[in-house]
Design an enzyme around this catalytic site. Sequence first.
Site: not given
Length: 181
Positions: A46, A87
């Site tokens: 990700s 993230k």
Amino acid sequence: MEFYQVEETTPLRRGIRWIVDVVVVISLAWFVAYGFGTQVKVAGQSMAPLLRGDDVVLMDRLAYDFGTPERFDVVVFEREDHKSNIKRVIGLPGEVVQITDGVIYIDGQRLEAENGLDTSVLAGVAENPVTLGEDEYFLLGDNRDGSEDSRFVNMGNIKRDQIQGKIWLRLMPLLDIGLIE
């Protein structure tokens, strides 16, 4: 002519001084390791191309004890299921985030960023304006097409107390060792 008197130390005094030195060194080592050297292993893709699965990075736990997350910081946070995730911070507390026609807007202004960090083909919940609370952040993975992040209901906005620290250094693989910016 000055004379200096050399104080003789007893074995007990030397022993106490040695114990104090050891305690100070161990305390400093723990502080540095805990604060700046928490190892985190990256899972999944990700955050590609910045970070790849199985990369090992260091997290600075103290960065947010004395400051707050800033836009584009790469952070480690704890999800609702108590697993850690990595993230990038996009939206800050009190801002309105929206993704329209593949472009990210913050408070109605186009997000200015390099390396495609200002775009996202999939808008998810940010198709409509997302207003962040006073302790909430909007996080996105760099691999926008392969990231489960704040665009999705099952993750949503991330509260400040979920953020554990800031990623600052990649350790592994050794060929890619370096600072994370």
